[in-house]
Design a protein around this motif. Structure first.
Motif, PDB file in Angstrom:
ATOM      1  N   GLU A 119       0.828  -1.201   0.000  1.00 18.31           N
ATOM      2  CA  GLU A 119       0.000   0.000   0.000  1.00 18.31           C
ATOM      3  C   GLU A 119       0.867   1.257   0.000  1.00 18.31           C
ATOM      4  O   GLU A 119       0.533   2.252  -0.651  1.00 18.31           O
ATOM      5  N   PHE A 120       1.973   1.200   0.723  1.00 24.53           N
ATOM      6  CA  PHE A 120       2.920   2.319   0.742  1.00 24.53           C
ATOM      7  C   PHE A 120       3.443   2.602  -0.662  1.00 24.53           C
ATOM      8  O   PHE A 120       3.473   3.761  -1.109  1.00 24.53           O
ATOM      9  N   ALA A 121       3.847   1.540  -1.385  1.00 23.87           N
ATOM     10  CA  ALA A 121       4.380   1.715  -2.734  1.00 23.87           C
ATOM     11  C   ALA A 121       3.326   2.313  -3.664  1.00 23.87           C
ATOM     12  O   ALA A 121       3.622   3.211  -4.459  1.00 23.87           O
ATOM     13  N   LYS A 125       3.627   5.985  -5.399  1.00 21.04           N
ATOM     14  CA  LYS A 125       3.556   6.051  -6.866  1.00 21.04           C
ATOM     15  C   LYS A 125       2.482   7.040  -7.302  1.00 21.04           C
ATOM     16  O   LYS A 125       2.676   7.823  -8.246  1.00 21.04           O
ATOM     17  N   ALA A 126       1.356   7.023  -6.607  1.00 23.08           N
ATOM     18  CA  ALA A 126       0.273   7.968  -6.924  1.00 23.08           C
ATOM     19  C   ALA A 126       0.699   9.411  -6.666  1.00 23.08           C
ATOM     20  O   ALA A 126       0.158  10.345  -7.270  1.00 23.08           O
ATOM     21  N   GLN A 127       1.685   9.590  -5.778  1.00 21.29           N
ATOM     22  CA  GLN A 127       2.204  10.926  -5.482  1.00 21.29           C
ATOM     23  C   GLN A 127       3.341  11.328  -6.422  1.00 21.29           C
ATOM     24  O   GLN A 127       3.936  12.396  -6.259  1.00 21.29           O
ATOM     25  N   GLY A 128       3.633  10.462  -7.392  1.00 20.06           N
ATOM     26  CA  GLY A 128       4.640  10.787  -8.391  1.00 20.06           C
ATOM     27  C   GLY A 128       6.059  10.380  -8.044  1.00 20.06           C
ATOM     28  O   GLY A 128       6.996  10.762  -8.746  1.00 20.06           O
ATOM     29  N   LEU A 129       6.248   9.588  -6.988  1.00 19.20           N
ATOM     30  CA  LEU A 129       7.589   9.144  -6.615  1.00 19.20           C
ATOM     31  C   LEU A 129       7.903   7.800  -7.277  1.00 19.20           C
ATOM     32  O   LEU A 129       7.028   6.932  -7.383  1.00 19.20           O
ATOM     33  N   PRO A 130       9.139   7.601  -7.726  1.00 19.39           N
ATOM     34  CA  PRO A 130       9.521   6.311  -8.311  1.00 19.39           C
ATOM     35  C   PRO A 130       9.634   5.246  -7.226  1.00 19.39           C
ATOM     36  O   PRO A 130      10.324   5.445  -6.223  1.00 19.39           O
ATOM     37  N   VAL A 131       8.953   4.137  -7.403  1.00 21.96           N
ATOM     38  CA  VAL A 131       8.936   3.080  -6.396  1.00 21.96           C
ATOM     39  C   VAL A 131       9.308   1.742  -7.017  1.00 21.96           C
ATOM     40  O   VAL A 131       9.229   1.555  -8.237  1.00 21.96           O
ATOM     41  N   VAL A 132       9.715   0.812  -6.191  1.00 17.16           N
ATOM     42  CA  VAL A 132       9.953  -0.554  -6.640  1.00 17.16           C
ATOM     43  C   VAL A 132       8.593  -1.200  -6.919  1.00 17.16           C
ATOM     44  O   VAL A 132       7.723  -1.199  -6.042  1.00 17.16           O
ATOM     45  N   PRO A 133       8.373  -1.725  -8.131  1.00 18.40           N
ATOM     46  CA  PRO A 133       7.097  -2.398  -8.409  1.00 18.40           C
ATOM     47  C   PRO A 133       6.832  -3.495  -7.382  1.00 18.40           C
ATOM     48  O   PRO A 133       7.680  -4.360  -7.161  1.00 18.40           O
ATOM     49  N   PRO A 164       7.775 -10.372   3.663  1.00 25.94           N
ATOM     50  CA  PRO A 164       6.449 -10.138   4.224  1.00 25.94           C
ATOM     51  C   PRO A 164       5.967  -8.719   3.957  1.00 25.94           C
ATOM     52  O   PRO A 164       6.770  -7.789   3.864  1.00 25.94           O
ATOM     53  N   VAL A 165       4.666  -8.565   3.819  1.00 29.07           N
ATOM     54  CA  VAL A 165       4.085  -7.239   3.587  1.00 29.07           C
ATOM     55  C   VAL A 165       4.382  -6.320   4.765  1.00 29.07           C
ATOM     56  O   VAL A 165       4.621  -5.122   4.601  1.00 29.07           O
ATOM     57  N   THR A 166       4.365  -6.868   5.976  1.00 28.91           N
ATOM     58  CA  THR A 166       4.713  -6.094   7.166  1.00 28.91           C
ATOM     59  C   THR A 166       5.921  -6.741   7.834  1.00 28.91           C
ATOM     60  O   THR A 166       6.145  -7.944   7.718  1.00 28.91           O
ATOM     61  N   GLY A 167       6.691  -5.921   8.543  1.00 29.92           N
ATOM     62  CA  GLY A 167       7.852  -6.458   9.244  1.00 29.92           C
ATOM     63  C   GLY A 167       9.003  -5.471   9.228  1.00 29.92           C
ATOM     64  O   GLY A 167       8.992  -4.469   8.504  1.00 29.92           O
ATOM     65  N   PRO A 284      17.391   5.795  -8.360  1.00 33.10           N
ATOM     66  CA  PRO A 284      16.878   5.233  -7.098  1.00 33.10           C
ATOM     67  C   PRO A 284      15.372   5.026  -7.134  1.00 33.10           C
ATOM     68  O   PRO A 284      14.628   5.851  -7.671  1.00 33.10           O
ATOM     69  N   LEU A 285      14.948   3.911  -6.573  1.00 39.05           N
ATOM     70  CA  LEU A 285      13.529   3.618  -6.408  1.00 39.05           C
ATOM     71  C   LEU A 285      13.242   3.484  -4.916  1.00 39.05           C
ATOM     72  O   LEU A 285      14.055   2.970  -4.156  1.00 39.05           O
ATOM     73  N   LEU A 286      12.080   3.919  -4.524  1.00 36.75           N
ATOM     74  CA  LEU A 286      11.707   3.924  -3.116  1.00 36.75           C
ATOM     75  C   LEU A 286      11.351   2.520  -2.644  1.00 36.75           C
ATOM     76  O   LEU A 286      10.551   1.820  -3.270  1.00 36.75           O
ATOM     77  N   LEU A 287      11.957   2.095  -1.526  1.00 35.65           N
ATOM     78  CA  LEU A 287      11.663   0.798  -0.924  1.00 35.65           C
ATOM     79  C   LEU A 287      10.676   0.922   0.230  1.00 35.65           C
ATOM     80  O   LEU A 287       9.614   0.313   0.223  1.00 35.65           O
ATOM     81  N   GLU A 288      11.021   1.714   1.246  1.00 36.96           N
ATOM     82  CA  GLU A 288      10.170   1.823   2.422  1.00 36.96           C
ATOM     83  C   GLU A 288      10.589   2.993   3.286  1.00 36.96           C
ATOM     84  O   GLU A 288      11.682   3.559   3.117  1.00 36.96           O
TER      85      GLU A 288
END
Length: 360
Positions: A119-121, A125-133, A164-167, A284-288
């Motif tokens: 959900e974070f990614a 992405k919706a905010q225009g930041l490059p993220v890891v698919p 994991p999705v969380t952790g 760079p792509l955003l991880l977390e």
């Protein structure tokens, strides 16, 4: 008593945060009282504070413990690294005591968003930041299908990893490698490589499936950006570029700027950390984002920027925003650091600690 800042139990950096604060004020004409608390007798942490306390284990007892401590010691600033959701749910009662509260975020919604990597990614992405698919995996069958689909891609597009999705702490992260031997994940777990058939076989044995996130494996390097942020306003930041055993401390570049943008959007508040990783084009792509200090925040002090001290100065009203931002840039110099194994002598005097006080 001097102005008091209280650092409650953190996850991995409480000692480094206290140490950074102590280092600055030891050589300053300003004096403060540092209070530290933990659920356990962690003397290597608590011994650094002027006042040391043991926290209650039960959530039900926490608010009374906080109320009594704030009133008794005249605490002005309270900082927490654990139980962020609980603290945010009780922010109104805590701040009614006349103390500022720093949790890393300003709402439970932001904690929940940061905790859900998929959900974070999507949100970033919706905010225009490059993220890891990132793809949410809800069952072993879905993961098997995605791996089979990926087998038809080009060699340089076949690299996948899962976690994991969380952790936290990278727990549960594995990189799929078709060339890995069946025993490699047991004989060399530090490589974090596993044959997909072995992973799927183990996953299919589970009765309770916990959601996973499937991502491409990026070549890197990885960046970890440690920041002091106040309600989305980045006061100070240092990026750590990780290459093997070395970490390069930087204060510019695409990853550094991406980390700051993420913290702004997330309305981070306190000492937080953003992680990125470069793709095969070097972007760079955003991880977390971690709404807490990272385990490596102590490394950043080698750049000349003392993030914990700047945080304490701001929380206690001893430095304004403009001064803190200026100090964070003028004191910086590039550095290369290497993590070393160390030990701390155990002090039995602190066994069965309840309250310990020293002169500041």
């Amino acid at each position: 008593m001097d102005q008091a800042i209280w650092l409650m139990e953190g996850l991995s950096s409480q000692r480094d945060v206290i140490s950074g604060i102590n280092e600055f004020f030891k050589n300053s004409n300003k004096t403060i009282t540092v209070i530290a608390s933990h659920r356990h007798n962690r003397n290597e942490i608590l011994s650094l504070a002027n006042i040391a306390l043991i926290e209650p284990d039960e959530d039900e007892a926490r608010l009374d413990f906080i109320t009594d401590t704030v009133k008794h010691y005249g605490v002005k600033a309270l900082v927490t690294g654990r139980n962020g959701m609980w603290f945010e749910a009780h922010r109104q009662e805590i701040e009614a005591l006349g103390v500022s509260l720093t949790t890393g975020a300003i709402s439970t919604a932001m904690f929940m968003l940061a905790d859900d990597k998929v959900e974070f990614a999507l949100t970033m992405k919706a905010q225009g930041l490059p993220v890891v698919p990132s793809l949410r995996i809800e069952s072993a069958g879905v993961l098997r299908h995605q791996i089979d689909q990926n087998a038809h891609k080009k060699d340089d597009e076949k690299l996948l990893c899962v976690k994991p999705v969380t952790g936290i702490y990278g727990s549960g992260f594995w990189r799929f490698d078709n060339n890995a031997s069946p025993m490699s994940s047991f004989t060399h777990p530090e490589s974090r490589k596993v044959h997909p058939k072995i992973y799927l076989h183990a996953l299919e044995q589970l009765e309770d499936f916990e959601p996973l996130v499937l991502m491409p494996y990026l070549p890197g390097p990885e960046y970890s950006i440690d920041m002091l942020v106040e309600k989305g306003d980045v006061i100070a930041a240092v990026a750590r570029r990780k290459e093997g055993a070395l970490q390069y401390l930087e204060q510019s570049g695409p990853a550094y700027e991406l980390g700051k943008k993420c913290a702004q959007i997330m309305q981070a508040d306190g000492l937080v950390n953003v992680q990125t990783r470069n793709d095969d084009q070097g972007a760079p792509l955003l991880l977390e984002i971690n709404m807490r200090p990272s385990g490596g925040i102590g490394y950043t002090r080698h750049s000349g920027v003392n993030l914990p001290a700047l945080f304490a100065l701001r929380q206690l009203g001893l430095m304004d925003t403009a001064q803190a931002k200026l100090l964070a840039t003028t004191s910086f110099s590039p550095a290369v650091v290497r993590s070393m194994t160390d030990v701390i002598r155990y002090n039995p005097i602190l066994d069965n600690l309840s309250v310990r006080e020293e002169s500041a």
